[in-house]
Design a protein around this motif. Sequence first.
Motif, PDB file in Angstrom:
ATOM      1  N   ALA A  57     -32.992 -15.740   4.216  1.00 57.42           N
ATOM      2  CA  ALA A  57     -31.648 -15.765   4.319  1.00 57.42           C
ATOM      3  C   ALA A  57     -30.925 -15.235   3.142  1.00 57.42           C
ATOM      4  CB  ALA A  57     -31.089 -17.030   4.962  1.00 57.42           C
ATOM      5  N   PHE A  58     -29.821 -14.348   3.119  1.00 57.64           N
ATOM      6  CA  PHE A  58     -29.587 -13.938   1.830  1.00 57.64           C
ATOM      7  C   PHE A  58     -28.103 -13.395   1.893  1.00 57.64           C
ATOM      8  CE2 PHE A  58     -31.391 -10.412   4.306  1.00 57.64           C
ATOM      9  CZ  PHE A  58     -30.586  -9.551   4.177  1.00 57.64           C
ATOM     10  N   ALA A  59     -27.572 -13.228   0.823  1.00 55.26           N
ATOM     11  CA  ALA A  59     -25.931 -12.961   0.647  1.00 55.26           C
ATOM     12  C   ALA A  59     -25.902 -12.348  -0.877  1.00 55.26           C
ATOM     13  CB  ALA A  59     -25.062 -14.152   0.729  1.00 55.26           C
ATOM     14  N   PRO A  60     -25.172 -11.484  -1.020  1.00 55.42           N
ATOM     15  CA  PRO A  60     -25.127 -10.689  -2.346  1.00 55.42           C
ATOM     16  C   PRO A  60     -24.500 -11.463  -3.456  1.00 55.42           C
ATOM     17  CG  PRO A  60     -23.501  -9.748  -0.800  1.00 55.42           C
ATOM     18  CD  PRO A  60     -24.229 -10.736  -0.013  1.00 55.42           C
ATOM     19  N   ARG A  61     -24.735 -11.008  -4.525  1.00 59.15           N
ATOM     20  CA  ARG A  61     -24.355 -11.669  -5.859  1.00 59.15           C
ATOM     21  C   ARG A  61     -23.573 -10.577  -6.778  1.00 59.15           C
ATOM     22  NH1 ARG A  61     -25.559 -16.586  -7.949  1.00 59.15           N
ATOM     23  NH2 ARG A  61     -25.492 -15.689  -9.946  1.00 59.15           N
ATOM     24  N   ALA A  62     -22.656 -10.836  -7.517  1.00 56.98           N
ATOM     25  CA  ALA A  62     -21.995  -9.832  -8.310  1.00 56.98           C
ATOM     26  C   ALA A  62     -22.829  -9.242  -9.604  1.00 56.98           C
ATOM     27  CB  ALA A  62     -20.517 -10.297  -8.796  1.00 56.98           C
ATOM     28  N   ASP A  63     -23.633 -10.272  -9.946  1.00 54.99           N
ATOM     29  CA  ASP A  63     -24.617  -9.888 -11.119  1.00 54.99           C
ATOM     30  C   ASP A  63     -25.881  -9.324 -10.724  1.00 54.99           C
ATOM     31  OD1 ASP A  63     -25.986 -11.960 -10.282  1.00 54.99           O
ATOM     32  OD2 ASP A  63     -25.425 -13.314 -11.855  1.00 54.99           O
ATOM     33  N   ARG A  64     -26.853  -9.146 -11.831  1.00 56.12           N
ATOM     34  CA  ARG A  64     -28.032  -8.481 -11.592  1.00 56.12           C
ATOM     35  C   ARG A  64     -28.985  -9.415 -11.513  1.00 56.12           C
ATOM     36  NH1 ARG A  64     -29.511  -3.886  -9.748  1.00 56.12           N
ATOM     37  NH2 ARG A  64     -30.915  -3.654 -11.301  1.00 56.12           N
ATOM     38  N   SER A  65     -29.184 -10.453 -10.807  1.00 58.29           N
ATOM     39  CA  SER A  65     -29.978 -11.602 -10.615  1.00 58.29           C
ATOM     40  C   SER A  65     -30.491 -11.933  -9.274  1.00 58.29           C
ATOM     41  CB  SER A  65     -29.603 -12.765 -11.573  1.00 58.29           C
ATOM     42  OG  SER A  65     -28.603 -13.443 -11.358  1.00 58.29           O
ATOM     43  N   LEU A  66     -31.542 -12.519  -9.169  1.00 62.29           N
ATOM     44  CA  LEU A  66     -31.779 -13.087  -7.825  1.00 62.29           C
ATOM     45  C   LEU A  66     -31.796 -14.638  -8.056  1.00 62.29           C
ATOM     46  CD1 LEU A  66     -34.610 -10.683  -6.546  1.00 62.29           C
ATOM     47  CD2 LEU A  66     -32.008 -10.488  -6.036  1.00 62.29           C
ATOM     48  N   LEU A 139     -39.362 -10.369   1.672  1.00 63.55           N
ATOM     49  CA  LEU A 139     -38.785 -10.073   0.510  1.00 63.55           C
ATOM     50  C   LEU A 139     -38.388  -8.451   0.319  1.00 63.55           C
ATOM     51  CD1 LEU A 139     -37.634 -11.491  -2.108  1.00 63.55           C
ATOM     52  CD2 LEU A 139     -39.846 -10.440  -3.313  1.00 63.55           C
ATOM     53  N   ILE A 140     -39.136  -7.451   0.816  1.00 63.70           N
ATOM     54  CA  ILE A 140     -39.012  -5.993   0.628  1.00 63.70           C
ATOM     55  C   ILE A 140     -37.799  -5.729   1.468  1.00 63.70           C
ATOM     56  CG2 ILE A 140     -39.588  -3.629   0.900  1.00 63.70           C
ATOM     57  CD1 ILE A 140     -42.250  -4.923  -0.132  1.00 63.70           C
ATOM     58  N   ARG A 141     -37.920  -6.384   2.851  1.00 67.43           N
ATOM     59  CA  ARG A 141     -36.654  -6.275   3.809  1.00 67.43           C
ATOM     60  C   ARG A 141     -35.431  -6.790   3.297  1.00 67.43           C
ATOM     61  NH1 ARG A 141     -36.688  -7.671   9.958  1.00 67.43           N
ATOM     62  NH2 ARG A 141     -34.666  -6.535   9.675  1.00 67.43           N
ATOM     63  N   ALA A 142     -35.277  -7.997   2.716  1.00 64.89           N
ATOM     64  CA  ALA A 142     -34.114  -8.558   2.191  1.00 64.89           C
ATOM     65  C   ALA A 142     -33.623  -7.672   1.098  1.00 64.89           C
ATOM     66  CB  ALA A 142     -34.362  -9.971   1.636  1.00 64.89           C
ATOM     67  N   LEU A 143     -34.559  -7.590  -0.027  1.00 63.81           N
ATOM     68  CA  LEU A 143     -34.296  -6.764  -0.998  1.00 63.81           C
ATOM     69  C   LEU A 143     -33.516  -5.262  -0.749  1.00 63.81           C
ATOM     70  CD1 LEU A 143     -36.628  -7.644  -3.756  1.00 63.81           C
ATOM     71  CD2 LEU A 143     -34.576  -8.848  -3.555  1.00 63.81           C
ATOM     72  N   THR A 144     -34.333  -4.507  -0.009  1.00 61.74           N
ATOM     73  CA  THR A 144     -33.540  -3.254   0.292  1.00 61.74           C
ATOM     74  C   THR A 144     -32.183  -3.457   1.274  1.00 61.74           C
ATOM     75  OG1 THR A 144     -35.119  -3.207   2.333  1.00 61.74           O
ATOM     76  CG2 THR A 144     -35.560  -1.907   0.247  1.00 61.74           C
ATOM     77  N   ALA A 145     -32.033  -4.379   1.891  1.00 60.93           N
ATOM     78  CA  ALA A 145     -30.828  -4.870   2.873  1.00 60.93           C
ATOM     79  C   ALA A 145     -29.775  -5.141   1.573  1.00 60.93           C
ATOM     80  CB  ALA A 145     -31.214  -5.758   3.678  1.00 60.93           C
ATOM     81  N   LEU A 146     -29.954  -5.883   0.664  1.00 58.15           N
ATOM     82  CA  LEU A 146     -29.105  -6.262  -0.215  1.00 58.15           C
ATOM     83  C   LEU A 146     -28.704  -4.824  -0.900  1.00 58.15           C
ATOM     84  CD1 LEU A 146     -30.433  -9.506  -1.916  1.00 58.15           C
ATOM     85  CD2 LEU A 146     -28.158  -9.224  -0.953  1.00 58.15           C
ATOM     86  N   SER A 147     -29.543  -3.938  -1.428  1.00 60.76           N
ATOM     87  CA  SER A 147     -29.188  -2.804  -2.188  1.00 60.76           C
ATOM     88  C   SER A 147     -28.700  -1.658  -1.393  1.00 60.76           C
ATOM     89  CB  SER A 147     -30.296  -2.435  -3.107  1.00 60.76           C
ATOM     90  OG  SER A 147     -31.427  -2.186  -2.293  1.00 60.76           O
ATOM     91  N   GLY A 148     -28.910  -1.581  -0.114  1.00 59.67           N
ATOM     92  CA  GLY A 148     -28.733  -0.498   0.835  1.00 59.67           C
ATOM     93  C   GLY A 148     -29.521   0.552   0.665  1.00 59.67           C
TER      94      GLY A 148
END
Length: 383
Positions: A57-66, A139-148
């Motif tokens: 489960a994930f949500a975006p952050r404003a900074d460049r960190s996970l 993780l790859i699915r989540a990260l690509t979803a976060l970055s579009g």
Amino acid sequence: MKTLSNARVSELFEHYFAVAPVAVVKAPGRVNLIGEHTDYNGGFVLPAAINYHTYIAFAPRADRSLRLVAYNFDNELVTVDLDVDQVDDRNASWANYVRGVVQEMRTQGFALAGGDLYIAGDLHSGAGLSSSASLEMALIRALTALSGEQVDPTQAALMGQAAENNFVGCNCGIMDQLISARGQEHAALLIDCQELTARAVPVPADWEILIVHSGVKRGLVDSEYNQRRQQCEQAAAYFGQTSLRGVALEQLLAAEGQLDELSFRRARHVLTENQRTLAAANALAEGNLAGLIKVMAESHASMRDDFNITVSAIDTLVNILADAGEGKAGARMTGGGFGGCVVAMAPATVIPQLVAAVELYYQAKTGCEPTLIRAKASAGAFA
């Protein structure tokens, strides 16, 4: 282990981060029906994705960190800076798979974006069901979803494999990541690990998969897995090939006595296993149970005698399942070896007698406690 769901992992995220996630993704583990240690030799494998997963489960952050939280590791929190080269962290072994994926995605030119991620899985870690590949694909699915960003399923599998090879230190082949990414419901996939092609092989509707964890935990990075790969490469090099895929079984058999005995036996397992895997795919497609049982038994004997990757408890478990099946169940060790799981396939009506036999005899004979997992062939992360 308790089965999870998208809704449950969403709740866990909200409880921890105090906000709702924007989405939940998942990727399955796998069981390999046949084709062991053939993948990194450019050979054939016949795995199925299974209905046990890693969820994120994930949500975006404003900074460049996970910020990543691992439910299965007591809600351990790890922070990853997306703008620096990743460094191995031996104090958080699960996080090295994350760092390895991030490193490979950066190398491949992905921009990535910050996010809060809650990771939870209902796969048994160390069982040989590819919990690591499942984590990588989720993780790859989540990260690509976060970055579009977009990613091809095979590209995702290759990045996951590279993360394990280059960062974690396990020289695994492509099978685990590819089946987690591309698996199909109600079917195994016959994968050509040299060409990276896959063909769906339907599992007969009245057959079931039974996975039994032996209670002997395995760890590929610290085991003899990498040594087996080196031995196979040495055998291939004797014939002037970069992998055993370029060596014919007849060539190998003709060289017996010239090649050192250990390399010969390792190569013989791989080349005969390729033949068994192709035969198994045909048997499965035709509903030929007797044919499948035969090659599964031969596969286990080859892993035991030529590749030397079974252990006493595993051999005992396979014998119990084969005897209980009374000619109607195939059984073999599955996974990298040195513990882990056995897979059995049989008509659904036979599965209860297999379960009963394991519960009655296995712990009494070995002192190991089994875990019985009834599984279904399921869709991959990108299916």
